[in-house]
Design a protein around this motif. Structure first.
Motif, PDB file in Angstrom:
ATOM      1  N   THR A  84      11.117  10.578   2.294  1.00 58.72           N
ATOM      2  CA  THR A  84      10.205  10.084   1.252  1.00 58.72           C
ATOM      3  C   THR A  84      10.138   8.556   1.304  1.00 58.72           C
ATOM      4  OG1 THR A  84      10.927  11.926  -0.132  1.00 58.72           O
ATOM      5  CG2 THR A  84       9.646  10.209  -1.197  1.00 58.72           C
ATOM      6  N   ILE A  85      11.289   7.918   1.526  1.00 61.44           N
ATOM      7  CA  ILE A  85      11.315   6.453   1.562  1.00 61.44           C
ATOM      8  C   ILE A  85      10.567   5.931   2.784  1.00 61.44           C
ATOM      9  CG2 ILE A  85      12.840   4.463   1.850  1.00 61.44           C
ATOM     10  CD1 ILE A  85      14.880   5.935   0.087  1.00 61.44           C
ATOM     11  N   MET A  88       4.755  11.797   6.523  1.00 59.20           N
ATOM     12  CA  MET A  88       5.603  10.716   6.009  1.00 59.20           C
ATOM     13  C   MET A  88       5.788   9.634   7.074  1.00 59.20           C
ATOM     14  SD  MET A  88       6.539  11.096   2.905  1.00 59.20           S
ATOM     15  CE  MET A  88       5.353  12.131   2.103  1.00 59.20           C
ATOM     16  N   PHE A 121      18.637   4.094  -4.616  1.00 51.38           N
ATOM     17  CA  PHE A 121      19.056   4.691  -3.344  1.00 51.38           C
ATOM     18  C   PHE A 121      20.167   3.926  -2.628  1.00 51.38           C
ATOM     19  CE2 PHE A 121      18.766   5.434   1.211  1.00 51.38           C
ATOM     20  CZ  PHE A 121      18.878   6.801   1.255  1.00 51.38           C
ATOM     21  N   GLY A 130       8.065   7.193   3.972  1.00 45.73           N
ATOM     22  CA  GLY A 130       6.663   7.295   3.596  1.00 45.73           C
ATOM     23  C   GLY A 130       6.180   6.113   2.757  1.00 45.73           C
ATOM     24  N   LEU A 131       7.112   5.334   2.205  1.00 46.37           N
ATOM     25  CA  LEU A 131       6.730   4.150   1.423  1.00 46.37           C
ATOM     26  C   LEU A 131       6.486   2.944   2.324  1.00 46.37           C
ATOM     27  CD1 LEU A 131       9.310   4.384  -1.519  1.00 46.37           C
ATOM     28  CD2 LEU A 131       6.954   5.170  -1.490  1.00 46.37           C
ATOM     29  N   ARG A 170       2.624   7.887   7.507  1.00 47.71           N
ATOM     30  CA  ARG A 170       2.114   7.406   6.226  1.00 47.71           C
ATOM     31  C   ARG A 170       0.645   7.753   6.067  1.00 47.71           C
ATOM     32  NH1 ARG A 170       3.105   1.405   5.054  1.00 47.71           N
ATOM     33  NH2 ARG A 170       2.822   2.112   2.933  1.00 47.71           N
ATOM     34  N   PHE A 173      14.026   5.469  -6.785  1.00 46.24           N
ATOM     35  CA  PHE A 173      14.409   5.135  -5.409  1.00 46.24           C
ATOM     36  C   PHE A 173      15.075   3.759  -5.337  1.00 46.24           C
ATOM     37  CE2 PHE A 173      11.577   8.617  -4.008  1.00 46.24           C
ATOM     38  CZ  PHE A 173      12.526   9.279  -3.253  1.00 46.24           C
ATOM     39  N   ASP A 182       4.686  13.929  -3.657  1.00 43.90           N
ATOM     40  CA  ASP A 182       5.283  13.766  -2.336  1.00 43.90           C
ATOM     41  C   ASP A 182       6.772  13.462  -2.369  1.00 43.90           C
ATOM     42  OD1 ASP A 182       2.880  14.153  -1.028  1.00 43.90           O
ATOM     43  OD2 ASP A 182       2.301  12.064  -1.263  1.00 43.90           O
ATOM     44  N   ASN A 183       7.436  13.795  -3.450  1.00 39.70           N
ATOM     45  CA  ASN A 183       8.890  13.610  -3.458  1.00 39.70           C
ATOM     46  C   ASN A 183       9.504  14.799  -2.727  1.00 39.70           C
ATOM     47  OD1 ASN A 183      11.483  12.927  -3.921  1.00 39.70           O
ATOM     48  ND2 ASN A 183      11.411  13.156  -6.140  1.00 39.70           N
ATOM     49  N   VAL A 218       0.864  -1.170   0.000  1.00 44.44           N
ATOM     50  CA  VAL A 218       0.000   0.000   0.000  1.00 44.44           C
ATOM     51  C   VAL A 218       0.903   1.223   0.000  1.00 44.44           C
ATOM     52  CG1 VAL A 218      -1.833   1.238   1.178  1.00 44.44           C
ATOM     53  CG2 VAL A 218      -1.712  -1.249   1.330  1.00 44.44           C
ATOM     54  N   ILE A 219       0.878   1.981  -1.078  1.00 39.53           N
ATOM     55  CA  ILE A 219       1.698   3.185  -1.141  1.00 39.53           C
ATOM     56  C   ILE A 219       0.792   4.396  -1.129  1.00 39.53           C
ATOM     57  CG2 ILE A 219       3.341   4.497  -2.547  1.00 39.53           C
ATOM     58  CD1 ILE A 219       4.816   2.073  -3.024  1.00 39.53           C
ATOM     59  N   ALA A 220       0.870   5.141  -0.020  1.00 36.65           N
ATOM     60  CA  ALA A 220      -0.021   6.289   0.143  1.00 36.65           C
ATOM     61  C   ALA A 220       0.577   7.548  -0.467  1.00 36.65           C
ATOM     62  CB  ALA A 220      -0.317   6.511   1.629  1.00 36.65           C
ATOM     63  N   SER A 221       1.892   7.528  -0.731  1.00 37.57           N
ATOM     64  CA  SER A 221       2.551   8.734  -1.241  1.00 37.57           C
ATOM     65  C   SER A 221       2.214   8.961  -2.705  1.00 37.57           C
ATOM     66  CB  SER A 221       4.061   8.601  -1.109  1.00 37.57           C
ATOM     67  OG  SER A 221       4.418   8.393   0.212  1.00 37.57           O
ATOM     68  N   ARG A 222       2.131  10.237  -3.073  1.00 37.79           N
ATOM     69  CA  ARG A 222       1.956  10.571  -4.482  1.00 37.79           C
ATOM     70  C   ARG A 222       3.328  10.743  -5.095  1.00 37.79           C
ATOM     71  NH1 ARG A 222      -0.883  15.128  -6.717  1.00 37.79           N
ATOM     72  NH2 ARG A 222      -1.782  13.873  -8.362  1.00 37.79           N
ATOM     73  N   LEU A 223       3.808   9.693  -5.734  1.00 39.74           N
ATOM     74  CA  LEU A 223       5.088   9.789  -6.415  1.00 39.74           C
ATOM     75  C   LEU A 223       4.858   9.519  -7.887  1.00 39.74           C
ATOM     76  CD1 LEU A 223       7.503   7.815  -4.061  1.00 39.74           C
ATOM     77  CD2 LEU A 223       7.335  10.271  -4.357  1.00 39.74           C
ATOM     78  N   GLN A 233      15.369  10.219   2.411  1.00 40.01           N
ATOM     79  CA  GLN A 233      15.101   9.254   3.479  1.00 40.01           C
ATOM     80  C   GLN A 233      13.669   9.387   3.991  1.00 40.01           C
ATOM     81  OE1 GLN A 233      18.015  10.557   2.862  1.00 40.01           O
ATOM     82  NE2 GLN A 233      19.703   9.391   3.736  1.00 40.01           N
ATOM     83  N   LYS A 277      -1.941  11.296   5.122  1.00 33.05           N
ATOM     84  CA  LYS A 277      -2.001  12.691   4.696  1.00 33.05           C
ATOM     85  C   LYS A 277      -2.753  13.585   5.669  1.00 33.05           C
ATOM     86  CE  LYS A 277      -0.182  13.336   0.732  1.00 33.05           C
ATOM     87  NZ  LYS A 277       0.147  12.025   0.282  1.00 33.05           N
ATOM     88  N   GLU A 313      10.013   8.625 -10.341  1.00 33.08           N
ATOM     89  CA  GLU A 313      10.594   8.872  -9.021  1.00 33.08           C
ATOM     90  C   GLU A 313      10.655   7.587  -8.204  1.00 33.08           C
ATOM     91  OE1 GLU A 313       9.095  13.508  -8.410  1.00 33.08           O
ATOM     92  OE2 GLU A 313       7.832  11.862  -7.744  1.00 33.08           O
TER      93      GLU A 313
END
Ligand code: ADP
Ligand code: MG
Lengths: 251, 324
Positions: free
Chosen positions: B207-208, B75, A101, B210-211, B78, A98, B265-266, A85-90, B205, B80, A94
């Protein structure tokens, strides 16, 4: 090589894995198969040090995964779990980026840019590269995640049911890419797979699991055998040789 | 991480707007200062240096750092819909000051500050531990738990303050406003701003993180260290701003969400914009707060609170549909 030595794992009082030992050869594609709840995902998470075993050790390329620094391991093995589940808007590019990284620590150079593009092309994501993840279909999102893992460019690639949500075209493409990586580049993909015929066609080696233990482990041709698979899944299964390939009929 | 060529127009427009807002902020107030007076009236210059300029700076520093803290917290959680002042961090800081004021009334400001930070850290750690048990596919539960938990910690603070007749102090910490800002009384905010800008160096870091934990581990991130670093930034900045100007709710929620909708969100790309947008929105709110009942002031927290809560509701109801 992945060496799994007498691994035990429990959640509360219930034992999930019991004294599991197995060796997965380097440079070969291994498929982990078995019924629901057999412990396949648990074993994969243990190999990838996402969870810690109650007993036993796991070595990947000679590194004890419990004792090796996480950033070192991140350059040796990459893992994609079953549920993400990825809640971030990427943006897709991008996210895939990662994957670099562990190598760049946030300072990508031109070569990393090429790697990212290579992974995007491999998963046919270039048309969506600048879209946000929440603007993709489930299958496209799964491909983006796989591209990120491939972009990590590790020798060991652990994927838990990567064919989830993928259509025929992309399932086949992914299996071919992974097989090619094993045979040409000497990488070691380890996949949990439900469709045993994909395992039959592409995997060199099969690890069959049942009820928290190893049911069988060996070259694909040796595992694809009527009685063994029927007992593994408690379902009558017959193996036919079609065009020189084992094919499992089960309905 | 991606290199994107960006149009310079939005940047120029944003800088122009920022300059205009700053000038408006500096020259707004009961005592009339005009530019001509600055050159021949030492009193006007003094007022500018001691009161007007510090106030404008305080607003910019607070707005920018609170917005960044909101983004970092989102983040780490996790989710918003959380931010330090609605999920217990700000309330924890206030509780910390009240408790130290009772236990050691003579304590120096530094000690009080440390108590506020420690209490904020505890409160934030409890919140993050609580939400870890929530199902990830129900994002609305997290802010709900945050509101209840923040309300609970805040209520303890209020109860203690009420019992010991400290309510007027508590009011100062809970309702942020900038009218009391003067030279020599806001400088800690520089530290808060520096700390939150330092987040830029670990933007990838965050941002990651947040994944999710598994993804962070897979990429070889020191998960605990980054969590701890993020919590420390959030708590120090929140505590510093609660003590110097009081709590300004919703900044950390509204600003990162606008930025997220606009550019994703980057953090490496969005963090500078979040800081700038936060500063400008609080500056605009502060101007409204000073002008709406001129010559009296309304707390800026009330102004931002009205816009912020309306925006929060809109956000909850207009979430883009996710194809799962
Ligand atoms: N959080 C949990 N609590 C208790 N049992 C669990 C938990 N997670 C998984 N299990 C059990 O562990 C066993 C192995 O799970 P898993 O490794 O996911 O199986 P597989 O991937 O082979 O389908 C299953 O029987 C499952 O019910
Ligand atoms: Mg599984």
């Amino acid at each position: 090589m992945i060496e799994i030595d007498r691994i035990g794992f429990a959640i509360g009082k219930s034992e999930i894995l019991n004294e599991v030992s197995a060796q997965l050869p380097r440079g070969k594609m291994t498929a982990i198969i078995g019924p629901n709840g057999a412990g396949k995902s648990t074993l994969l998470s243990l190999i990838a040090r996402l969870i810690s075993p109650a007993s036993g050790t796991i070595r990947v390329d000679g590194h004890n995964v419990q004792q090796t620094a996480s950033d070192t391991l991140a350059r040796i093995l990459a893992v994609l779990r079953q549920e993400n589940v990825i809640a971030s808007r990427l943006r897709v590019r991008e996210l895939v980026g990662f994957g670099r990284f562990p190598h760049t620590r946030g300072q990508p150079d031109a070569q990393d840019g090429e790697k990212i593009q290579w992974a995007l092309d491999l998963m046919a994501l270039s048309p969506f590269a600048d879209r946000f993840l929440d603007q993709l279909s489930g299958g496209q999102r799964q491909r983006a995640l796989i591209a990120m893992i491939l972009c990590q460019d590790t020798d060991y690639i652990l994927l838990d049911e990567p064919l989830n949500n993928l259509d025929l075209f992309h399932s086949r493409k992914l299996m071919q890419v992974l097989q090619d990586m094993a045979h040409r580049l000497g990488k070691t993909p380890v996949l949990v797979i439900h469709d045993i015929n994909y395992a039959a066609k592409y995997a060199d080696n099969i690890l069959a699991m049942k009820q928290g233990g190893i049911f069988a482990n060996g070259p694909t041709q040796a595992i694809f055998e009527d009685d063994l698979l029927s007992a593994l899944f408690d379902t009558p299964i017959r193996i036919h040789q079609i065009e020189g390939q084992p094919f499992a009929m089960h309905h | 991480m991606a290199c994107r060529t960006t149009n310079a127009m939005p940047l120029i427009a944003a800088i122009l707007l920022a300059v205009v807002l700053c000038i408006l902020s500096i020259f707004t107030g009961v005592a009339d200062i005009n530019i001509a007076a600055l050159f021949n009236d030492p009193q006007a210059l003094w007022l500018l240096a001691v009161s007007r300029l510090p106030r404008t700076l305080a607003v910019v520093l607070t707005g920018g750092s609170l917005a960044i803290c909101g983004l970092i917290m989102q983040m780490l959680a996790r989710n918003k819909f959380v931010e330090p002042t609605t999920a217990g961090t700000g309330q924890g800081a206030a509780l910390g000051i009240i408790v130290i004021t009772i236990m050691a009334p003579q304590a120096s400001l530094t000690i009080k500050m440390l108590a506020a930070i420690a209490a904020a850290l505890c409160s934030t750690a409890i919140f993050l531990a609580l939400i870890r048990k929530l199902p990830t596919d129900q994002p609305f539960l997290v802010p709900l738990v945050g509101l209840v938990f923040g309300g609970f910690v805040g209520a303890i603070a209020t109860f203690i303050a009420y019992q010991l007749d400290l309510l007027q102090y508590q009011d100062v910490w809970m309702n942020g406003e900038f009218s009391g800002v003067m030279l020599g009384r806001y400088e800690m905010l520089w530290f808060a701003a520096a700390l939150s800008l330092a987040a830029y160096f670990v933007a990838d870091q965050f941002t990651i993180i947040g994944l999710g934990k598994d993804m962070a581990l897979n990429l070889g991130l020191g998960y605990r260290q980054i969590m701890l670093l993020g919590m420390t930034i959030i708590c120090v900045v929140t505590a510093l701003s609660v003590v110097t100007v009081g709590m300004i709710p919703f900044v950390g929620l509204v600003v990162p969400n606008i930025a997220s909708r606009m550019m994703g969100d980057n953090l490496r790309a969005s963090l500078p914009w979040v800081a700038g947008l936060g500063a400008m929105m609080v500056l605009a709110s502060d101007l409204i707060a000073r002008l709406v009942r001129y010559p009296y002031e309304v707390p800026v927290s009330v102004v931002f609170g009205i816009f912020g809560s309306a925006f929060f509701l809109w956000l909850l109801f207009s979430r883009p549909a996710h194809a799962r």
